[in-house]
Design a protein around this motif. Structure first.
Motif, mmCIF file in Angstrom:
data_model
loop_
_atom_site.group_PDB
_atom_site.id
_atom_site.type_symbol
_atom_site.label_atom_id
_atom_site.label_comp_id
_atom_site.label_asym_id
_atom_site.label_seq_id
_atom_site.Cartn_x
_atom_site.Cartn_y
_atom_site.Cartn_z
ATOM 1 N N GLN A 112 -5.032 9.141 1.939
ATOM 2 C CA GLN A 112 -3.990 9.287 0.920
ATOM 3 C C GLN A 112 -3.797 10.761 0.577
ATOM 4 O O GLN A 112 -2.663 11.234 0.457
ATOM 5 N N ARG A 143 0.361 4.781 1.856
ATOM 6 C CA ARG A 143 -0.612 5.791 1.430
ATOM 7 C C ARG A 143 0.001 6.717 0.375
ATOM 8 O O ARG A 143 -0.678 7.098 -0.588
ATOM 9 N N ARG A 146 0.236 4.619 -2.945
ATOM 10 C CA ARG A 146 -1.084 4.435 -3.552
ATOM 11 C C ARG A 146 -1.677 5.769 -4.014
ATOM 12 O O ARG A 146 -2.314 5.849 -5.057
ATOM 13 N N GLY A 147 -1.458 6.811 -3.213
ATOM 14 C CA GLY A 147 -1.961 8.132 -3.581
ATOM 15 C C GLY A 147 -1.304 8.655 -4.843
ATOM 16 O O GLY A 147 -1.976 9.192 -5.734
#
Length: 176
Positions: A112, A143, A146-147
């Motif tokens: 991420q 990614r 979520r990051g």
């Protein structure tokens, strides 16, 4: 132009940019310098193949990232012990926003973190990030999502378990 002259020009044009990108990814200038130096050494050894790549700079950045990740895996226990014992000297003199961002980036998974840095700080498109990391675009998008969500928790004034879309019980709320 000879191979050496061509490589020297390539190095002069790209080395500071790649170093800055790796420094942001790793959070440590020393680790970034080591990884970047090794990546350029490998690029020089394979210069005839590397210069034919769509982006030799991306090749070096990808190689440096892999070197850094490998070093992280080998030294994870040593680094944790070091950070417990002494304050992080790499961050002295940097602004509070930079310190907060680097700290937050260190808290999220490497995949991420890499996607966030390449997309938001380096400026690569999702397709370019996907090509560089060898993952499908959908994986890169996940990614990134979520990051960003994880970073929001670390960079927010709210407690880490409570994000802006949650109430104090942790239940999701709707705004609007």
């Amino acid at each position: 132009m000879t191979d050496a002259e061509e490589f020297d020009a390539f190095y002069a044009d790209t080395s500071w940019r790649v170093l800055g990108q790796l420094w942001t990814m790793t959070g440590s200038r020393a680790e970034a310098e080591d990884a970047v130096a090794e990546a350029y050494a490998r690029a020089w050894q394979r210069w005839r193949q590397v210069r034919e790549c769509d982006s030799p700079e991306a090749w070096v950045r990808r190689t440096a990232s892999r070197i850094a990740i490998s070093a992280w895996r080998k030294a994870v226990n040593r680094v944790r012990a070091h950070h417990r014992a002494t304050p992080d000297q790499d961050l002295v003199g940097l602004g509070p926003d930079h310190v907060a961002l680097v700290h937050a980036l260190r808290q999220i998974p490497a995949a991420q973190r890499r996607a966030i840095v390449l997309h938001h700080l380096v400026g690569l498109s999702v397709a370019e990030v996907a090509a560089e990391v060898g993952s499908p675009q959908g994986t890169v998008k996940a990614r990134l999502l979520r990051g960003r969500q994880a970073l929001a928790g670390w960079l927010s004034d709210l407690p880490p378990a409570q994000t802006p879309n949650q109430d104090t019980t942790g239940k999701e709320t709707r705004h609007g």
